[in-house]
Scaffold this active site. Structure first.
Site, PDB file in Angstrom:
ATOM      1  N   HIS A 126      18.187 -46.246   1.377  1.00 14.76           N
ATOM      2  CA  HIS A 126      18.749 -47.469   0.829  1.00 14.76           C
ATOM      3  C   HIS A 126      17.614 -48.373   0.339  1.00 14.76           C
ATOM      4  O   HIS A 126      16.492 -48.312   0.847  1.00 14.76           O
ATOM      5  CB  HIS A 126      19.570 -48.204   1.890  1.00 14.76           C
ATOM      6  CG  HIS A 126      20.818 -47.484   2.264  1.00 14.76           C
ATOM      7  ND1 HIS A 126      21.924 -47.454   1.448  1.00 14.76           N
ATOM      8  CD2 HIS A 126      21.136 -46.755   3.353  1.00 14.76           C
ATOM      9  CE1 HIS A 126      22.881 -46.746   2.019  1.00 14.76           C
ATOM     10  NE2 HIS A 126      22.422 -46.302   3.190  1.00 14.76           N
ATOM     11  N   ARG A 196      -3.891 -34.289  14.884  1.00  9.34           N
ATOM     12  CA  ARG A 196      -4.672 -33.075  15.123  1.00  9.34           C
ATOM     13  C   ARG A 196      -4.496 -32.164  13.923  1.00  9.34           C
ATOM     14  O   ARG A 196      -3.433 -32.132  13.310  1.00  9.34           O
ATOM     15  CB  ARG A 196      -4.208 -32.388  16.406  1.00  9.34           C
ATOM     16  CG  ARG A 196      -5.090 -31.225  16.831  1.00  9.34           C
ATOM     17  CD  ARG A 196      -4.664 -30.675  18.183  1.00  9.34           C
ATOM     18  NE  ARG A 196      -4.974 -31.602  19.254  1.00  9.34           N
ATOM     19  CZ  ARG A 196      -4.623 -31.414  20.519  1.00  9.34           C
ATOM     20  NH1 ARG A 196      -3.916 -30.345  20.850  1.00  9.34           N
ATOM     21  NH2 ARG A 196      -4.954 -32.304  21.436  1.00  9.34           N
TER      22      ARG A 196
END
Length: 233
Positions: A126, A196
């Site tokens: 939206h 990571r």
């Protein structure tokens, strides 16, 4: 517990197990023919969530869609969305119970992608450009989503429009993900970031020096090797 009550309980459980098997959607079932493609060995478990726009949904072979998973293409049933498919789920995937996949333009989920329960994936947002018009009445914007093969999405993860996740990546539970992420990433946080990554020289390492708050769920084995009960857990 009386003998009668135990007998009734057994009948109820057996009946429910039979109903789950009989009411699941598979390539050979009546519901399966509504999909653009439902591959061999694929199954949408019962109870089925809200599913519409099946003619624009492709689900690959040996993919299991868990209980109460909602998959939709378009704003609602009965809308012509054009010649191309919109939601594409690869082979050997497992979509956790209660998840939602909401497509309007393009959602591509690769092969062997596993999700925990209650994952939300959408290619539409939206907007709030006009401060005087209710947000729900402003025309939304679409942007394609791609989730690379071999990835794992943790419980409650939210994948927002425009996201591209590389292959063999992990999305931590509860992460809110937007943007582009390379192969072999561990993605966590709100908003989500790479915490990571992997390289041939360093192996798995933390590129930013941040410490992870807890262990990550280990990848699951290939979907073809799991029982339906295992894959729904």
């Amino acid at each position: 517990m009386s003998i009668v009550k135990r007998a009734v309980g057994r009948l109820v459980h057996r009946g429910w197990a039979y109903m789950r098997e009989a009411a699941a959607i598979s390539p050979g079932s009546t519901g399966g023919y509504r999909f653009r493609s439902l591959g061999e060995g694929a199954c949408i478990a019962f109870p089925v969530g809200a599913i519409f726009g099946e003619a624009w949904i492709e689900i690959g072979a040996h993919t299991l869609v868990g209980e109460r998973v909602s998959i939709s293409a378009g704003m609602g049933p009965g809308v012509d969305l054009g010649p191309a498919s919109i939601v594409r789920i690869g082979r050997g995937c497992s979509i956790g119970r209660g998840s939602h996949i909401v497509g309007h333009q393009s959602i591509d989920i690769g092969d062997d992608v596993f999700t925990g329960p209650y994952v939300y994936i959408t290619d539409q947002n939206h907007v709030y450009d006009d401060p005087d018009t209710p947000i729900g009445r402003q025309w939304p914007r679409n942007k394609p989503v791609v989730i690379g093969s071999g990835s794992w999405l943790g419980t409650g993860a939210i994948i927002l429009p425009g996201t591209r996740i590389g292959r063999q990546s992990v999305v931590a539970g509860g992460a809110v993900v937007r943007g582009e992420f390379p192969d072999h990433s561990v993605i966590a946080g709100v908003p989500a970031k790479v915490v990571r990554t992997h390289s041939p020289e360093l192996g798995w390492h933390n590129p930013s020096g941040l410490r992870l708050s807890g262990p990550l769920t280990a990848p699951r084995p290939p979907a073809e090797s799991l029982t339906w009960t295992d894959r729904l857990s």
